[in-house]
Design a protein around this motif. Structure first.
Motif, PDB file in Angstrom:
ATOM      1  N   MET A  40       0.837  -1.198   0.000  1.00  0.00           N
ATOM      2  CA  MET A  40       0.000   0.000   0.000  1.00  0.00           C
ATOM      3  C   MET A  40       0.876   1.254   0.000  1.00  0.00           C
ATOM      4  O   MET A  40       1.980   1.247   0.557  1.00  0.00           O
ATOM      5  CB  MET A  40      -0.922  -0.022   1.229  1.00  0.00           C
ATOM      6  CG  MET A  40      -1.856   1.165   1.336  1.00  0.00           C
ATOM      7  SD  MET A  40      -2.959   1.046   2.784  1.00  0.00           S
ATOM      8  CE  MET A  40      -4.076  -0.229   2.239  1.00  0.00           C
ATOM      9  N   ASP A  41       0.386   2.297  -0.594  1.00  0.00           N
ATOM     10  CA  ASP A  41       1.079   3.580  -0.545  1.00  0.00           C
ATOM     11  C   ASP A  41       1.291   3.975   0.918  1.00  0.00           C
ATOM     12  O   ASP A  41       0.349   3.970   1.719  1.00  0.00           O
ATOM     13  CB  ASP A  41       0.246   4.649  -1.258  1.00  0.00           C
ATOM     14  CG  ASP A  41       0.886   6.014  -1.159  1.00  0.00           C
ATOM     15  OD1 ASP A  41       1.859   6.265  -1.882  1.00  0.00           O
ATOM     16  OD2 ASP A  41       0.392   6.824  -0.343  1.00  0.00           O
ATOM     17  N   ARG A  42       2.525   4.316   1.297  1.00  0.00           N
ATOM     18  CA  ARG A  42       2.853   4.576   2.703  1.00  0.00           C
ATOM     19  C   ARG A  42       2.047   5.740   3.281  1.00  0.00           C
ATOM     20  O   ARG A  42       1.555   5.676   4.405  1.00  0.00           O
ATOM     21  CB  ARG A  42       4.356   4.846   2.846  1.00  0.00           C
ATOM     22  CG  ARG A  42       4.804   5.313   4.232  1.00  0.00           C
ATOM     23  CD  ARG A  42       4.596   4.287   5.334  1.00  0.00           C
ATOM     24  NE  ARG A  42       4.793   4.865   6.646  1.00  0.00           N
ATOM     25  CZ  ARG A  42       5.983   5.044   7.240  1.00  0.00           C
ATOM     26  NH1 ARG A  42       7.094   4.658   6.616  1.00  0.00           N
ATOM     27  NH2 ARG A  42       6.062   5.572   8.439  1.00  0.00           N
ATOM     28  N   ALA A  43       1.906   6.811   2.516  1.00  0.00           N
ATOM     29  CA  ALA A  43       1.146   7.951   3.025  1.00  0.00           C
ATOM     30  C   ALA A  43      -0.297   7.562   3.294  1.00  0.00           C
ATOM     31  O   ALA A  43      -0.871   7.909   4.340  1.00  0.00           O
ATOM     32  CB  ALA A  43       1.213   9.111   2.034  1.00  0.00           C
ATOM     33  N   GLN A  44      -0.918   6.824   2.370  1.00  0.00           N
ATOM     34  CA  GLN A  44      -2.303   6.381   2.553  1.00  0.00           C
ATOM     35  C   GLN A  44      -2.424   5.498   3.792  1.00  0.00           C
ATOM     36  O   GLN A  44      -3.343   5.637   4.594  1.00  0.00           O
ATOM     37  CB  GLN A  44      -2.768   5.604   1.312  1.00  0.00           C
ATOM     38  CG  GLN A  44      -4.233   5.212   1.326  1.00  0.00           C
ATOM     39  CD  GLN A  44      -5.142   6.338   0.861  1.00  0.00           C
ATOM     40  OE1 GLN A  44      -4.774   7.505   0.942  1.00  0.00           O
ATOM     41  NE2 GLN A  44      -6.306   5.987   0.379  1.00  0.00           N
ATOM     42  N   ALA A  45      -1.465   4.577   3.960  1.00  0.00           N
ATOM     43  CA  ALA A  45      -1.482   3.675   5.110  1.00  0.00           C
ATOM     44  C   ALA A  45      -1.336   4.457   6.415  1.00  0.00           C
ATOM     45  O   ALA A  45      -1.979   4.137   7.424  1.00  0.00           O
ATOM     46  CB  ALA A  45      -0.372   2.645   4.976  1.00  0.00           C
ATOM     47  N   ASP A  46      -0.500   5.494   6.407  1.00  0.00           N
ATOM     48  CA  ASP A  46      -0.314   6.291   7.620  1.00  0.00           C
ATOM     49  C   ASP A  46      -1.567   7.080   7.973  1.00  0.00           C
ATOM     50  O   ASP A  46      -1.899   7.242   9.159  1.00  0.00           O
ATOM     51  CB  ASP A  46       0.873   7.237   7.448  1.00  0.00           C
ATOM     52  CG  ASP A  46       2.208   6.550   7.698  1.00  0.00           C
ATOM     53  OD1 ASP A  46       2.203   5.369   8.080  1.00  0.00           O
ATOM     54  OD2 ASP A  46       3.261   7.194   7.502  1.00  0.00           O
ATOM     55  N   TYR A  47      -2.269   7.593   6.977  1.00  0.00           N
ATOM     56  CA  TYR A  47      -3.524   8.296   7.272  1.00  0.00           C
ATOM     57  C   TYR A  47      -4.537   7.335   7.899  1.00  0.00           C
ATOM     58  O   TYR A  47      -5.291   7.715   8.800  1.00  0.00           O
ATOM     59  CB  TYR A  47      -4.096   8.931   6.009  1.00  0.00           C
ATOM     60  CG  TYR A  47      -3.445  10.252   5.642  1.00  0.00           C
ATOM     61  CD1 TYR A  47      -3.544  11.350   6.502  1.00  0.00           C
ATOM     62  CD2 TYR A  47      -2.723  10.401   4.469  1.00  0.00           C
ATOM     63  CE1 TYR A  47      -2.936  12.559   6.193  1.00  0.00           C
ATOM     64  CE2 TYR A  47      -2.119  11.606   4.142  1.00  0.00           C
ATOM     65  CZ  TYR A  47      -2.220  12.683   5.016  1.00  0.00           C
ATOM     66  OH  TYR A  47      -1.615  13.886   4.714  1.00  0.00           O
ATOM     67  N   MET A  48      -4.563   6.098   7.437  1.00  0.00           N
ATOM     68  CA  MET A  48      -5.438   5.106   8.062  1.00  0.00           C
ATOM     69  C   MET A  48      -5.048   4.882   9.519  1.00  0.00           C
ATOM     70  O   MET A  48      -5.905   4.743  10.391  1.00  0.00           O
ATOM     71  CB  MET A  48      -5.369   3.795   7.273  1.00  0.00           C
ATOM     72  CG  MET A  48      -5.973   3.896   5.882  1.00  0.00           C
ATOM     73  SD  MET A  48      -5.622   2.463   4.848  1.00  0.00           S
ATOM     74  CE  MET A  48      -6.525   1.191   5.711  1.00  0.00           C
ATOM     75  N   GLY A  49      -3.732   4.881   9.781  1.00  0.00           N
ATOM     76  CA  GLY A  49      -3.272   4.752  11.158  1.00  0.00           C
ATOM     77  C   GLY A  49      -3.698   5.919  12.026  1.00  0.00           C
ATOM     78  O   GLY A  49      -4.040   5.747  13.209  1.00  0.00           O
ATOM     79  N   MET A  50      -3.712   7.120  11.468  1.00  0.00           N
ATOM     80  CA  MET A  50      -4.171   8.300  12.211  1.00  0.00           C
ATOM     81  C   MET A  50      -5.640   8.142  12.612  1.00  0.00           C
ATOM     82  O   MET A  50      -6.041   8.511  13.724  1.00  0.00           O
ATOM     83  CB  MET A  50      -3.984   9.562  11.380  1.00  0.00           C
ATOM     84  CG  MET A  50      -2.539   9.952  11.139  1.00  0.00           C
ATOM     85  SD  MET A  50      -2.440  11.392  10.041  1.00  0.00           S
ATOM     86  CE  MET A  50      -0.986  10.985   9.097  1.00  0.00           C
ATOM     87  N   LEU A  51      -6.448   7.597  11.704  1.00  0.00           N
ATOM     88  CA  LEU A  51      -7.855   7.358  12.032  1.00  0.00           C
ATOM     89  C   LEU A  51      -7.977   6.359  13.171  1.00  0.00           C
ATOM     90  O   LEU A  51      -8.856   6.482  14.035  1.00  0.00           O
ATOM     91  CB  LEU A  51      -8.607   6.866  10.798  1.00  0.00           C
ATOM     92  CG  LEU A  51      -8.700   7.857   9.632  1.00  0.00           C
ATOM     93  CD1 LEU A  51      -9.376   7.197   8.439  1.00  0.00           C
ATOM     94  CD2 LEU A  51      -9.445   9.114  10.043  1.00  0.00           C
TER      95      LEU A  51
END
Length: 255
Positions: A83-94
């Motif tokens: 997965m795109d790292r930035a996208q995955a990190d935003y999911m982690g923020m949620l």
């Protein structure tokens, strides 16, 4: 609600105890919320953590909290799966926001006023993070839960814990572990039986030895801003009070 002695105007409780710092940022991992299941949210664990926070408030300590999201989603996991790292990190923020709302609900069941403030905009469930507003909440005796990380990818939740501590003039970052490890050791005590616990260590020793206290960015930031870090076992009942009162042998001080 905790039955510990309430603090007077000087911060000293009825039993004569004065906390080491009048304001702290408590950093909790998302995994701590999962309990033995390893994922999801264990209500009993969240309540135990909340009760320790309420106990800290009874001592007159201002408490801001930063929670990870690893019990729900970790950005590096998604990145490792392609997965795109930035996208995955935003999911982690949620995921951090879900944990924050769970802790807020439990704290308010214990009659502790609490505000969730997030670096991501979601006005229906949380306030946006504004430093002066967060300071005002703390001055009014509210616990402030700082969710959503920094609102930017590629940072762990250790970094916002350090940054918010500096912004909010906290006396220390209190880093809670969840795996039975009660401080910083010379090596991983689960892998090396000769590992010994350290009562105190310097920032540079942590960095040079590669000890997994917090990520290197946050360690460097705390060093540059003279912010002490205490690493302790957050799941041992009463340990937060012990850290705040300086009980010998509890946790490891990094400074």
């Amino acid at each position: 609600m905790s039955d510990s002695p309430a603090a007077d105007a000087t911060g000293t409780t009825a039993d004569g105890v004065t906390p080491r710092w009048p304001r702290i940022v408590l950093k909790l991992s998302g995994e701590a919320f999962a309990g033995t299941a390893g994922f999801g949210i264990d209500g009993a664990i969240v309540r135990q953590l909340a009760e320790d926070v309420v106990d800290a408030r009874s001592m007159g300590v201002d408490v801001a909290i930063v929670i990870g999201g690893g019990n729900i989603w970790r950005g590096m996991t998604g990145a490792g799966a392609g997965m795109d790292r930035a996208q995955a990190d935003y999911m982690g923020m949620l995921a951090t926001i879900i944990n924050s709302l769970a802790l807020q609900d439990t704290l308010e069941q214990l009659e502790q006023p609490t505000r969730v403030m997030t670096a991501l905009h979601m006005e229906q469930i949380a306030e946006p993070y504004i430093r002066r507003r967060a300071e005002r909440h703390l001055e009014k005796g509210r616990v402030v839960i700082l969710a959503g990380g920094l609102g930017a990818p590629f940072f762990t939740t250790d970094t916002p814990a350090a940054l918010r501590a500096a912004e909010l003039s906290a006396g220390a970052v209190i880093k809670g572990t969840h795996s039975g490890v009660d401080g910083v050791y010379t090596a991983d005590p689960k892998l090396d039986p000769t590992a010994t616990k350290l009562d105190e260590i310097t920032y540079m020793e942590v960095l040079n030895k590669g000890l997994k206290v917090m990520d290197p960015t946050s360690i460097t930031f705390c060093m540059d801003n003279a912010l002490p870090i205490v690493v302790f076992d957050a799941l041992q009942v009463g340990n937060l009070r012990r850290v705040l009162t300086g009980v010998a042998g509890v946790g490891t001080l990094v400074r």
